[in-house]
Design a protein around this motif. Structure first.
Motif, PDB file in Angstrom:
ATOM      1  N   GLY A  59      74.506 104.819 -14.198  1.00  6.18           N
ATOM      2  CA  GLY A  59      74.957 104.284 -15.478  1.00  6.18           C
ATOM      3  C   GLY A  59      73.991 103.337 -16.137  1.00  6.18           C
ATOM      4  N   ILE A  60      72.909 102.983 -15.451  1.00  7.49           N
ATOM      5  CA  ILE A  60      71.951 102.074 -16.062  1.00  7.49           C
ATOM      6  C   ILE A  60      71.048 102.856 -17.007  1.00  7.49           C
ATOM      7  CG2 ILE A  60      69.980 100.563 -15.607  1.00  7.49           C
ATOM      8  CD1 ILE A  60      71.304  99.698 -13.055  1.00  7.49           C
ATOM      9  N   VAL A  61      70.895 102.339 -18.218  1.00  9.80           N
ATOM     10  CA  VAL A  61      69.959 102.958 -19.157  1.00  9.80           C
ATOM     11  C   VAL A  61      68.598 102.306 -18.903  1.00  9.80           C
ATOM     12  CG1 VAL A  61      69.386 103.321 -21.565  1.00  9.80           C
ATOM     13  CG2 VAL A  61      71.755 103.440 -20.825  1.00  9.80           C
ATOM     14  N   ALA A  62      67.676 103.122 -18.402  1.00  6.31           N
ATOM     15  CA  ALA A  62      66.393 102.573 -17.944  1.00  6.31           C
ATOM     16  C   ALA A  62      65.247 103.089 -18.800  1.00  6.31           C
ATOM     17  CB  ALA A  62      66.164 102.966 -16.486  1.00  6.31           C
ATOM     18  N   CYS A  94      69.057  94.506 -14.046  1.00  8.14           N
ATOM     19  CA  CYS A  94      68.479  94.061 -12.783  1.00  8.14           C
ATOM     20  C   CYS A  94      68.471  95.157 -11.735  1.00  8.14           C
ATOM     21  CB  CYS A  94      69.182  92.816 -12.269  1.00  8.14           C
ATOM     22  SG  CYS A  94      68.577  91.320 -13.066  1.00  8.14           S
ATOM     23  N   SER A  95      68.108  96.378 -12.130  1.00  7.43           N
ATOM     24  CA  SER A  95      68.062  97.451 -11.133  1.00  7.43           C
ATOM     25  C   SER A  95      67.085  97.107 -10.024  1.00  7.43           C
ATOM     26  CB  SER A  95      67.675  98.763 -11.812  1.00  7.43           C
ATOM     27  OG  SER A  95      66.514  98.608 -12.574  1.00  7.43           O
ATOM     28  N   ASP A  96      66.077  96.279 -10.338  1.00  6.25           N
ATOM     29  CA  ASP A  96      65.122  95.868  -9.305  1.00  6.25           C
ATOM     30  C   ASP A  96      65.784  94.978  -8.272  1.00  6.25           C
ATOM     31  OD1 ASP A  96      65.268  94.158 -11.663  1.00  6.25           O
ATOM     32  OD2 ASP A  96      63.908  92.834 -10.592  1.00  6.25           O
ATOM     33  N   ARG A  97      66.790  94.190  -8.672  1.00  2.00           N
ATOM     34  CA  ARG A  97      67.481  93.317  -7.728  1.00  2.00           C
ATOM     35  C   ARG A  97      68.624  94.055  -7.038  1.00  2.00           C
ATOM     36  NH1 ARG A  97      67.091  87.718  -8.484  1.00  2.00           N
ATOM     37  NH2 ARG A  97      69.312  87.507  -8.090  1.00  2.00           N
TER      38      ARG A  97
END
Lengths: 381, 252, 126
Positions: free
Chosen positions: B137-140, B193-196
Motif C-alpha cells: 500500500g505504500i506509494v513509492a 518510512c519504508s526504510d524503517r
C-alpha cells in the motif's frame, strides 16, 4: 536531391543562416540547462511545467492534423490534396520531432531519456507519448521523402507508402488523445479533465495546420515557384475555416455548459483562462484572433486571394497555438484561482524554445525548397 | 447466404462484446468506491494483504510544534531549500481548513504528508512507472528510474510531491548516514518510512511526536490498533471526493 | 465459418479485458507480505569473493533496478538459502568498515560509478 538545400537565392541563404543562428542559441541554452538544471528557467513549485511542456498538446494536434491532408492526398486518386501530401507528411514529422525535443528538454534527468522507451506502464497515458511520437516521426518522414522522390522522378509512388500511411493513421490520431489524457489524470483540474479536450485538440489542430500550410504554400509559391495549385489552396482555406469554426464551437460548448450549469469548479477553471488571471490577455487575444480569422476565411471572396488566405491562416494558427499550446498548460496548472501566481519564462528557456521552432522552420524551408525544385526539374524535362 | 452470415456474425460479435464487458467488470470489482464519510471507511471486500495507514489525532497536535517534521526531514535527508519556489518537503503543517475542507472546524496548522492513496493519480501520470503502489500500500518512488518530468507533481491533488530544482546536497547541513540523499532533477516525497518498517521500526514522525498523536498500522487488519481507533472515532480524509482513497486519516 | 466467428468473439472479449484491466489504476498485484522482521543479514557475502570481484557491478545493477519495485519483497536469496535485503547499505554494513574499500579499486580501474550522487559515500562519513 539534398544538394538543392544548399543552393539558392541570397535572401534564402540569409534567412536560413538566421534560423541556424537561432537554433544554435537553443543548443547553447540546452548545454546550460544540462549543466545547471532548471535554475535557468522560470519554472518552480508554482509553475511546475513551463514553456517546454506547453508546446506538447499543440504539436500533437498538428501531427494528427497532418493526417487530414496526408491520408486523402495519398490514398485517394486524383485528390486535390495530392500535391500537398508530402508537405503534410513533413509537417507531421516535424511536429513529432519537435515534441520529442521538448519532452527531452523538460526532463530533470536527461541522461535517463531512454527510460521513457524501456519502462513504459500501459496504464499511464504519458507512457505512450514518446514511443508513439517516435513511430509517427519515422512513418511520416519516410512517406514524405518517398513521395518527393517519386514526384521528382515522375513515377508512381511506391506501394509501401500506402501501408505506412495506414499504420500512421491510428498512431497519429492517438497523439492528441494521449496529450489530453496525460492532462486528464490530474484530478480536480476542470480545464484538463474535460472530455472535450481531445476533440478540441484534434479540430483546432486541423485548423492550425491548414492555416500553417496555407502560409507555407503561398510563401513558397511567391518565393521559390512551388506549385500547390489554385484549387488546393482554396480548399485548404476552406478546411481551415470550417475547422476553426468547429474549434470555436467546442470552446463555446465548454463555456456554455460551465456557465449554465454554474458548476463552481468549471467556472473557476474558466476564470483561470479569461478572468482574473495572468493569462487572461493571451486567452482573449486567442479567442478574438480565432473568431476573426475564421470569419474572414469563411468568406469565399477573401479566401480566393492567396495572400489574404495565408495571413488569416497564420493568425488562426497563432490563435490555436496560444489556446491549446500555452494557456491550456500554464493556466491549467494553477491550483488555486485566488493565488494566480504568474510564470515568466527565463531567457535560456525562451532561447531553447525559439531555437527549436527556428530549427523546425529551417527544415520546412529546406524541404519546401527541395520540393519546389523537384517540381521545376520535372517540368523542365 | 453471405447476407445471413454477416447478420449472424454481427449478432455473435455483439454477444462476444457483452461477454467481454462482463468479464472486464468482473475483474474490476475490487476497485471503485470507498466510504469516506467520518469513520465509515472499512476495508473494501476483496482487498487483501497489507495496507499501511496513518491516523493523526489533531486534538493532541500542539500548536507551533514541528518535531514530527524535523525528525522526518532529518531521517530522510530532505534538503532545507531556502527559496520558497523550490522548497522540498516530505511533511509540512498546513491550516486545517485548507487541508480538510469546511468539515474541519479548526484553523490550527495540522501535519500533512503523502496520503499513500489506493488509487494514486501520480502513478497514473508517471510515464516510466517510477512512482507506483507497492504491495503493502505504500506509494513509492524509484529514484533510480525517475526521469524528472514532474507529471506526478502536477497530478497529486494534495501537492505532496516535491522536485529537486537544485542540488539537494547543497542545502543539507547535517545528513543522516542511514539514508541516501536525492540528486538534482528527480522528484521526492514521503515514503511512509519504508526504510524503517523493514527494520521493524515505526515511522520517524510517529516516534517523534511527544503527544503520541500519530498512529500507524495495517488498515486491512481488523485487530490492529489503527483499525480500532478508526472504528471508535470520527475521522476525515483529505479531498475524499476525488476518489483517490487516501490512507492517512485525521481525528478532528 | 462458425469456428472463425467464435475465434473473433473470443479475441474481442480478450482484447476488452486486456484494455480495461491495463487502464486500471497503478496498483500492482497485491500479495500478503507477512515477513516483517529486519532481514539485513550482513554476516557473509552474497556471493563468493572471487565472483564478487568480477561481478559486483551486475549484482548491484540488478538490485538497483529491482529493489524499489519489489518493495517489501526486495530480498535476495542465495542458493544456500541466506537472505539479504537488496540495499547498498547491506554491502556497506561490512565493507563500510574500510573507508577506501570501493575507492582504491575504482581509482585504480579509473571508473567513477554514480552511486555516491545519492548514497552517502563512506569517505564522507566521520
Amino acid at each position: 536531391m539534398i544538394e538543392q538545400a544548399l543552393k539558392g537565392h541570397r535572401s534564402y541563404l540569409i534567412w536560413s543562416f538566421a534560423l541556424l543562428a537561432l537554433a544554435a542559441g537553443a543548443a547553447y541554452a540546452s548545454a546550460l540547462q544540462s549543466a545547471d538544471g532548471f535554475v535557468h528557467t522560470g519554472m518552480g513549485n508554482n509553475a511546475i511545467w513551463g514553456l517546454y511542456h506547453a508546446q506538447l498538446p499543440f504539436l500533437a494536434s498538428i501531427a494528427a492534423a497532418s493526417l487530414a491532408m496526408l491520408v486523402p492526398g495519398t490514398l485517394q486518386k486524383h485528390s486535390f490534396l495530392a500535391p500537398l501530401a508530402p508537405l503534410a507528411a513533413f509537417l507531421g514529422a516535424i511536429a513529432s520531432a519537435m515534441s520529442l525535443l521538448f519532452i527531452a528538454a523538460d526532463l530533470g534527468m536527461q541522461r535517463r531519456i531512454l527510460t521513457l522507451f524501456l519502462n513504459p506502464s500501459p496504464g499511464a497515458p504519458a507512457s505512450w507519448q514518446a514511443p508513439l511520437l517516435l513511430l509517427f516521426l519515422a512513418l511520416s518522414l519516410a512517406v514524405g521523402w518517398a513521395q518527393v522522390g517519386a514526384m521528382r522522378k515522375g513515377v508512381k509512388q511506391a506501394v509501401w507508402i500506402r501501408s505506412a500511411v495506414m499504420i500512421a493513421i491510428p498512431a497519429g490520431l492517438a497523439l492528441p488523445v494521449i496529450s489530453a489524457f496525460r492532462l486528464a489524470v490530474v484530478p480536480g483540474s476542470e480545464l484538463w479533465t474535460s472530455a472535450l479536450l481531445a476533440p478540441r485538440l484534434m479540430v483546432s489542430g486541423v485548423a492550425a495546420s491548414a492555416g500553417m500550410m496555407l502560409l507555407m504554400a503561398v510563401t513558397a509559391e511567391k518565393l521559390a515557384g512551388f506549385k500547390a495549385g489554385e484549387e488546393a489552396l482554396e480548399r485548404l482555406a476552406a478546411v481551415a475555416a470550417w475547422a476553426g469554426l468547429g474549434s470555436l464551437a467546442l470552446t463555446g460548448l465548454e463555456a456554455g455548459t460551465a456557465m449554465l450549469g454554474n458548476v463552481t469548479a468549471k467556472t473557476t477553471a474558466l476564470s483561470l483562462l479569461y478572468g482574473n488571471s495572468p493569462f487572461a490577455l493571451a486567452s482573449w487575444f486567442s479567442l478574438l484572433a480565432g473568431a476573426l480569422s475564421t470569419g474572414f476565411l469563411l468568406m469565399p471572396s477573401l479566401r480566393r486571394s492567396s495572400i489574404a488566405a495565408a495571413s488569416f491562416g497564420a493568425l488562426l494558427a497563432l490563435s490555436v497555438w496560444l489556446q491549446s499550446g500555452l494557456t491550456l498548460i500554464l493556466a491549467g496548472q494553477l491550483r488555486n484561482g485566488s493565488v494566480a501566481v504568474g510564470y515568466a519564462p527565463a531567457l535560456p528557456e525562451i532561447l531553447l524554445t525559439t531555437g527549436v521552432w527556428a530549427g523546425a522552420v529551417l527544415i520546412i524551408t529546406v524541404l519546401l525548397k527541395i520540393t519546389a525544385s523537384a517540381q521545376l526539374e520535372r517540368e523542365g524535362l | 447466404m453471405m447476407h445471413n452470415d454477416r447478420r449472424e456474425f454481427i449478432r455473435k460479435a455483439g454477444i462476444g462484446m457483452l461477454a467481454g464487458m462482463g468479464a472486464a467488470s468482473g475483474i474490476l470489482t475490487g476497485g471503485g468506491f470507498e466510504r469516506t464519510t467520518s469513520a465509515a471507511w472499512a476495508a473494501v471486500p476483496g482487498e487483501h494483504g497489507r495496507r499501511w495507514g496513518m491516523l493523526i489525532d489533531t486534538r493532541r497536535c500542539r500548536e507551533g510544534c514541528t518535531l514530527c517534521i524535523e525528525s522526518c526531514h532529518h531521517t530522510h535527508n530532505v534538503p532545507a531549500v531556502k527559496s520558497p519556489d523550490e522548497t522540498v518537503e516530505w511533511m509540512h503543517k498546513e491550516d486545517g481548513r485548507e487541508l480538510l475542507g469546511s468539515l474541519c472546524s479548526s484553523t490550527a496548522a495540522l501535519p500533512a504528508l503523502c496520503n499513500h492513496c489506493v488509487e494514486p493519480s501520480c502513478a497514473r501520470a508517471c510515464p516510466t512507472d517510477s512512482i507506483f503502489r507497492r504491495t503493502d500500500g505504500i506509494v513509492a518512488i524509484d529514484y533510480h528510474r525517475c526521469v524528472g518530468c514532474r507529471s506526478c507533481m502536477q497530478s497529486c491533488p494534495y501537492g505532496e510531491v516535491s522536485f529537486n530544482w537544485s542540488d539537494p546536497r547543497a542545502s543539507l547541513k547535517n545528513p543522516s548516514l542511514d539514508y541516501p540523499t536525492r540528486q538534482r532533477g528527480v522528484v521526492e516525497k514521503c515514503n511512509f518510512c519504508s526504510d524503517r518498517l523493514v527494520r521493524g521500526k515505526k515511522p520517524s514522525c510517529v516516534e517523534a511526536c511527544p503527544e503520541g498523536a500519530i498512529s500507524f498500522g495495517n488498515l486491512n487488519d481488523p485487530s490492529s490498533e489503527i483499525r480500532k481507533l478508526l472504528e471508535s472515532s470520527e475521522t476525515l480524509q483529505r479531498k475524499p471526493e476525488l476518489g483517490t482513497r487516501p490512507s492517512v486519516f485525521y481525528i478532528i | 465459418m462458425r469456428k472463425k466467428n467464435i475465434l473473433i468473439i473470443g479475441l474481442l472479449a480478450a482484447l476488452l479485458v486486456v484494455l480495461v484491466s491495463s487502464f486500471r489504476a497503478g496498483a500492482e498485484s497485491e500479495s500478503p507480505a507477512e515477513a516483517d522482521a529486519a532481514r539485513v543479514d550482513s554476516s557473509a557475502c552474497v556471493y563468493p569473493k572471487e565472483y564478487m570481484q568480477t561481478h559486483h557491478m551486475q549484482v548491484l545493477e540488478d538490485w538497483k533496478n529491482t529493489a524499489a519495485h519489489e518493495g517489501p519483497d526486495a530480498v535476495h536469496e542465495t542458493a544456500d538459502g541466506r537472505k539479504f535485503q537488496k540495499n547498498l547499505s547491506t554491502c556497506l554494513a561490512c565493507h563500510g568498515s574500510n573507508r577506501y574499500f570501493c575507492f582504491s579499486c575504482h581509482a585504480y580501474a579509473n571508473v567513477t560509478p554514480n552511486c555516491w550522487n545519492c548514497h552517502i559515500s563512506p569517505l564522507d562519513t566521520p
